[in-house]
Design a protein around this motif. Structure first.
Motif, mmCIF file in Angstrom:
data_model
loop_
_atom_site.group_PDB
_atom_site.id
_atom_site.type_symbol
_atom_site.label_atom_id
_atom_site.label_comp_id
_atom_site.label_asym_id
_atom_site.label_seq_id
_atom_site.Cartn_x
_atom_site.Cartn_y
_atom_site.Cartn_z
ATOM 1 N N LEU B 253 0.831 -1.206 0.000
ATOM 2 C CA LEU B 253 0.000 0.000 0.000
ATOM 3 C C LEU B 253 0.864 1.254 0.000
ATOM 4 N N ALA B 256 2.790 1.665 -3.314
ATOM 5 C CA ALA B 256 1.966 1.951 -4.497
ATOM 6 C C ALA B 256 1.641 3.430 -4.627
ATOM 7 N N LEU B 257 1.916 4.211 -3.587
ATOM 8 C CA LEU B 257 1.579 5.637 -3.642
ATOM 9 C C LEU B 257 2.483 6.369 -4.618
ATOM 10 N N PRO B 258 1.910 7.293 -5.372
ATOM 11 C CA PRO B 258 2.745 8.073 -6.280
ATOM 12 C C PRO B 258 3.901 8.764 -5.546
ATOM 13 N N LEU B 269 5.240 2.956 -10.694
ATOM 14 C CA LEU B 269 4.711 2.707 -9.356
ATOM 15 C C LEU B 269 4.804 1.228 -9.044
ATOM 16 N N GLU B 270 4.985 0.902 -7.771
ATOM 17 C CA GLU B 270 4.914 -0.497 -7.368
ATOM 18 C C GLU B 270 3.447 -0.912 -7.388
ATOM 19 N N GLU B 271 3.175 -2.050 -8.002
ATOM 20 C CA GLU B 271 1.793 -2.516 -8.031
ATOM 21 C C GLU B 271 1.626 -3.680 -7.065
ATOM 22 N N ILE B 272 0.407 -3.886 -6.613
ATOM 23 C CA ILE B 272 0.092 -5.123 -5.895
ATOM 24 C C ILE B 272 -0.629 -5.994 -6.906
ATOM 25 N N ALA C 192 -2.280 2.479 -8.950
ATOM 26 C CA ALA C 192 -0.890 2.314 -9.368
ATOM 27 C C ALA C 192 -0.819 1.588 -10.700
ATOM 28 N N ASN C 196 0.561 3.246 -14.199
ATOM 29 C CA ASN C 196 1.670 2.600 -14.914
ATOM 30 C C ASN C 196 1.274 2.292 -16.352
ATOM 31 N N PHE C 221 3.287 12.908 -10.174
ATOM 32 C CA PHE C 221 3.887 11.680 -10.685
ATOM 33 C C PHE C 221 3.803 11.600 -12.198
#
Ligand SMILES: Nc1ncnc2c1ncn2[C@@H]1O[C@H](COP(=O)(O)OP(=O)(O)O)[C@@H](O)[C@H]1O
Ligand SMILES: Nc1ncnc2c1ncn2[C@@H]1O[C@H](COP(=O)(O)OP(=O)(O)O)[C@@H](O)[C@H]1O
Ligand SMILES: [Mg+2]
Ligand SMILES: [Mg+2]
Lengths: 291, 329, 345
Positions: B253, B256-258, B269-272, C192, C196, C221
């Motif tokens: 969480l 994933a934040l900008p 961004l890191e994704e889940i 996210a 992306n 971003f």
């Protein structure tokens, strides 16, 4: 409390929409009763005349006879079989109800869609006129039209269709008004879709639920309308059997043979009830806000 | 003993599509004067958890198990009448959309006065004075005049302040705020959050703050409970949670934040991966395992319990902590 | 100059009639009130501002879902501001829009395949095979499985729907995409993946983008350049780095300071500027600088003179504020707060 908000947060559960609607429908006993009544009515109209015999054949030996094995529902003043007349009358009722509603939908829907989608002065003009027409009760409007058009089954259908038109237009326009501001319609405009495409490919399919419900409410109205017009002599002409015509004749013999009035009256009541229950059920099932 | 204790709470709804296990097991405690944030993605059971505390869930089609104790008293055992006396007086709730919770037909002053008179036996004069005081407390300028406004004459931020004023009118021990700023703009949100923090400082109100926004958490919370699929997966003081998140979901969480990507200086961004499981079953496994980069066979064979990892930091994971990243295959 | 820009907007205004004529409450809502914008090829311009500031209205004007009251909108050098829907049709394939709410932006009665193919169909591509090929490619590019083609929107999650919306918007390879709060309704983890995806598609296909959002961190971003909007006007616009490094307009500064940051120490330590009051209504626009009613540093001049959007500190850093002066830079809005605090203690 914000139950609505909570429920919409639900993750997607993959149950087909059709199956869910069916389940929801079957859980409403009144709606199921309505469906059964309507099905029975349609069956009677389609199959009844094939098995019931001639509605015009006169049995002079048995006039105003009570129900018996030979004449299931008895006979009328001219010795005609009441069951045969009811079965043939069902055809007239079904035709008057369904055909007039279908006609009103075919004419009213494009007008309503156009008015709701384009807005503007045309919409105002149509809606003004519509409001005036809506001010007349449906039956009175239909009686007036039938009086002008002349008595025949075709004119009954026409009069009933015209009398229904204002409410079809109003409902379709209302749907179009709400839908036209939704993002998926804006998206279609951004695609470069023509107004005709937007009206029939985007607005109409999404108005279908409301229209189906409206139709199930309108059809019984038209059935009663046909009976009333025929009762007043403005509709189907004797000797053609129609429930309204049968009621008219039954009037004179109410004391001797009440069954003459009871059976067609009961049929009108049951058919109307069936469509109304079905309509209410469909409204509940199709309206996402009702659960 | 804590001010409010929720123990083994389970909430199951019966719906046309079968049972919905909205809350599978939640235990947490709220200390007096504390702001506890309940965070998680939509559908994880935050609102249902919150509504079960003052028993505001619908009475039919729902099964609630577990205990909710306020000052040692078990609320699950109370009759509806006692609960009504309790709501607004000892526990009050502020919802996300203030317009639907305010009565459009009455002035806001009257609505506050009504709450005061119901619980406090004040005469109307005193109640009105107190209403003005409350509106001032939540930062509404020109409060006496604002008492005569109808809800629709106020902006969203003002309405939310009014809701908070009503919420704290009787000095409740616990204020439950369900996404109180989600519908508001950031400049307005900042003010409303400040009001909540001030209430805690001046009145000592303990707050359960429900939000999906980690920025809001960082700004006002003292302690945080992270929820996933109807359970708490991590519980920690706010600094410790952000400095050293233990559960891979919490890390996901945050990452994933900008703003995390901006800090890392990347444009990715890191994704889940994957999706939240539907709330239809309660398997004996870590329900995050399917989306977890470090899941092992153990994760799917038995559910990890919420265990203390460091001081006051609890996590339900067999492979907790940042340090393990990259080590587990 | 404007030839190399995909989009050039000058003096755009959109006024609505609000209230009711019958009740005599009719008034003009100045939703957009003199906006200048340009977007270069392959550029992402972030448009940020509070709700009601007119962002969506700008987006709807640019995509000509509504007709502007005045001003010009040049798309690829052609003025589209006054064209009829029929005249617009040839240019429709060059600009597309993605909406915020993934639940209302897809026709619930169409399958995903039909929804994605719809722009091709409206463009007059009759061949079913050709459309199917296009759909297959877009499903692939947006990370959706091919089986999705036969599903209906209600069977998809919010994130999947937003992928469909992107697939649909890009199938005709537009030069410009207007994305109106495309991730605001999504959870962070889903947000996210959509951000992306948008960046990836933008790199592959090279379209320009007007990215509308109220969320500063998202805009920071994704954007190359940023325009800050307040009550129907752009109050500041410059490159992303510059805006966050040296914000000039008091409103931008306030917005930056109010934005929540996921770092407790930073959040606590930060000097916060709480703006007074709320956004005034677009129906009762303040005279002079429209921000003066909430501005912590407003002076008399701000109440009477409407500041122009000009480059004071740098030619590519435009600000509409009287108090920004060459050499002195931005007004310090936190100073006022400290002074207030000193005063009251
Ligand atoms: N009244 C209800 N009936 C059925 N399901 C519900 C009801 N309220 C909530 N749910 C379900 O419970 C789960 C948790 O919901 P909620 O607590 O509102 O989530 P959150 O507040 O974290 O977004 C969701 O799957 C939601 O759909
Ligand atoms: N169709 C419309 N009719 C009347 N007023 C409108 C309409 N659309 C938007 N507005 C008004 O214009 C202003 C700007 O709205 P909008 O562009 O949606 O802002 P944003 O997208 O920044 O939230 C608001 O005051 C809004 O109420
Ligand atoms: Mg919630
Ligand atoms: Mg908007």
């Amino acid at each position: 409390m914000s139950q609505v908000g909570l429920a919409t947060a639900a993750p997607v559960v993959r149950v087909s929409q059709g199956r869910r609607l069916r389940r929801r429908f079957l859980r409403r006993p009144m709606a199921v009763i309505g469906l059964v009544l309507v099905a029975a009515f349609v069956l009677l109209a389609l199959v009844g005349p094939l098995v019931s015999g001639d509605p015009l054949a006169q049995d002079f030996g048995a006039r105003l006879a009570p129900p018996s094995a030979h004449h299931l529902l008895g006979t009328d003043d001219l010795g005609r079989d009441v069951f045969a007349r009811i079965a043939h009358g069902a055809r007239v009722s079904l035709l008057a109800g369904v055909a007039s509603t279908a006609l009103a939908v075919v004419v009213g829907v494009p007008i309503g869609l156009g008015a709701g989608y384009f807005r503007g002065w045309l919409d105002s003009a149509i809606m003004r006129l519509n409001d005036v027409l809506l001010a007349f009760p449906f039956l009175i409007f239909a009686v007036g039209l039938a009086a002008i058009l002349g008595a025949s089954l075709r004119n009954v259908v026409l009069a009933l269709a015209i009398a229904q038109l204002p409410s079809v237009i109003r409902i379709t326009r209302g749907e179009a008004l709400v839908l036209r501001d939704q993002d998926f319609v804006s998206g279609a405009v951004a695609d470069g879709a023509r107004p005709i495409t937007i009206m029939f490919r985007y607005l109409l399919p999404n108005s279908l639920n409301a229209l189906i419900v409206q139709a199930t409410v309108a059809i019984p109205g038209a059935i009663i309308g046909e009976a009333a017009l025929s009762f007043l002599g403005l509709g189907v002409q004797p000797p053609t059997p129609s429930w309204g015509v049968m009621l008219t004749t039954a009037q004179q013999f109410l004391a001797q043979a009440p069954q003459l009035a009871i059976f067609p009256g009961l049929m009108i009541a049951l058919a109307t009830l069936g469509f109304n229950l079905l309509g209410d059920g469909l409204r509940d099932v199709l309206d996402p806000r009702s659960h | 003993m804590s001010l409010l204790e929720v123990e083994d709470l389970r909430v199951t709804f019966t719906t046309e599509d079968g049972p919905v296990l909205a809350v599978k097991r939640m235990s947490f405690a709220l200390e007096s004067g504390e702001i506890l944030a309940l965070v998680g993605e939509s559908g994880c059971g935050k609102s249902v958890t919150a509504m079960s505390i003052p028993r505001l869930l619908p009475t039919s089609g729902v099964e609630i198990e577990g205990a909710v104790r306020l000052g040692g008293r078990d609320l699950t055992a109370l009759a509806e009448r006692d609960l009504e006396a309790l709501r607004g007086k000892e526990i009050s709730v502020v919802f996300q959309e203030p317009m639907t919770s305010l009565n459009p037909a009455y002035t806001v002053g009257r609505q506050i006065v009504e709450v005061l008179r119901r619980h406090e036996r004040l005469n109307s004069r005193k109640a009105l004075d107190r209403a003005v005081e409350l509106l001032e407390l939540v930062g509404i300028p020109d409060a006496r005049r604002r008492c005569d406004s109808y809800p629709h004459q106020l902006s969203g931020g003002m309405r939310q302040r009014v809701m908070i004023a009503i919420g704290v009118a009787c000095n409740p021990k616990v204020l439950i705020a369900d996404e109180p700023t989600t519908a508001l703009d950031v400049t307005i949100q900042a003010g409303v959050l400040e009001v909540i923090a001030n209430l805690r400082d001046t009145l000592g109100t303990a707050v359960v703050l429900i939000t999906h926004d980690l920025g809001v958490v960082a700004k006002v919370a003292d302690r945080v409970v992270v929820m996933y699929a109807g359970r708490s997966v991590e519980e920690a003081p706010v600094d410790s949670l952000f400095a050293a998140p233990q559960h891979p979901y919490t890390m996901g969480l945050i990452d994933a934040l900008p703003s995390s990507a901006l800090l890392r200086g990347t444009r990715r961004l890191e994704e889940i991966p994957g999706m939240v499981p539907p709330p239809t079953s309660d398997p004996d496994e870590c329900e995050f395992a399917a989306r977890c980069p470090r899941a092992s066979a153990r994760c799917t064979s038995a559910r990890p319990a919420l265990k203390v990892s460091e001081a006051e930091h609890r996590v339900a994971c067999y492979h907790p902590g940042r340090k393990e990243v990259g080590r587990v295959s | 100059m404007s030839a190399e820009n995909v989009l050039t907007v000058r003096g755009l205004t959109k006024h609505y009639l609000g209230g009711s004529r019958l009740r005599g409450t009719q008034h003009v809502v100045r939703a957009v009130d003199g906006v200048d914008l340009r977007i270069a090829a392959g550029e992402i311009l972030g448009l940020v501002g509070e709700s009601g500031s007119g962002k969506s209205t700008v987006g709807r004007c640019v995509t000509r879902l509504t007709t502007p009251t005045s001003g010009t909108i040049e798309l690829l050098g052609k003025d589209i501001s006054r064209r009829s829907q029929r005249q617009l049709r040839p240019l429709r394939r060059e600009v597309h829009i993605v909406f915020q709410d993934p639940y209302s932006s897809l026709n619930p009665r169409m399958t995903i395949g039909e929804i994605i193919a719809e722009p091709l169909r409206q463009q007059g591509i009759r061949s079913r095979r050709e459309r199917d090929l296009g759909v297959a490619e877009m499903l692939e590019r947006t990370g959706l499985r091919q089986e999705m083609r036969t599903r209906y929107p209600h069977e998809l999650s919010g994130g999947q729907r937003q992928r469909v919306a992107l697939a649909r918007a890009l199938i005709r390879r537009p030069r410009l995409v207007v994305a109106d709060e495309p991730v605001s309704a999504l959870d962070v983890s889903v947000q996210a993946s959509i951000l992306n995806l948008l960046l990836e598609l933008q790199r592959d296909l090279g379209f320009s983008c007007l990215f509308i959002s109220h969320d500063l961190s998202v805009v920071e971003f994704i954007s190359d350049r940023i325009a800050v909007m307040y009550l129907g006007r752009i109050v500041e616009t410059t490159s992303r780095e510059r805006l966050f490094r040296e914000p000039q307009h008091p409103y931008t500064q306030a917005l930056l300071s109010a934005a929540p940051v996921p770092d407790p120490a930073l959040a606590r330590g930060r000097e916060r500027v709480i703006l007074r009051g709320d956004l005034p209504s677009a129906a009762a626009m303040p005279a002079g600088c429209r921000f003066h009613t909430r501005c912590p540093v407003a002076v008399d001049r701000c109440r009477t003179d409407d500041p122009a959007l000009v480059g004071v500190t740098a030619p590519d850093h435009l600000v509409a504020c009287h108090l920004v002066e060459p050499g002195r830079g931005a007004p310090d809005i936190t100073a006022v707060r400290r002074a207030d605090a000193d005063h009251s203690t």
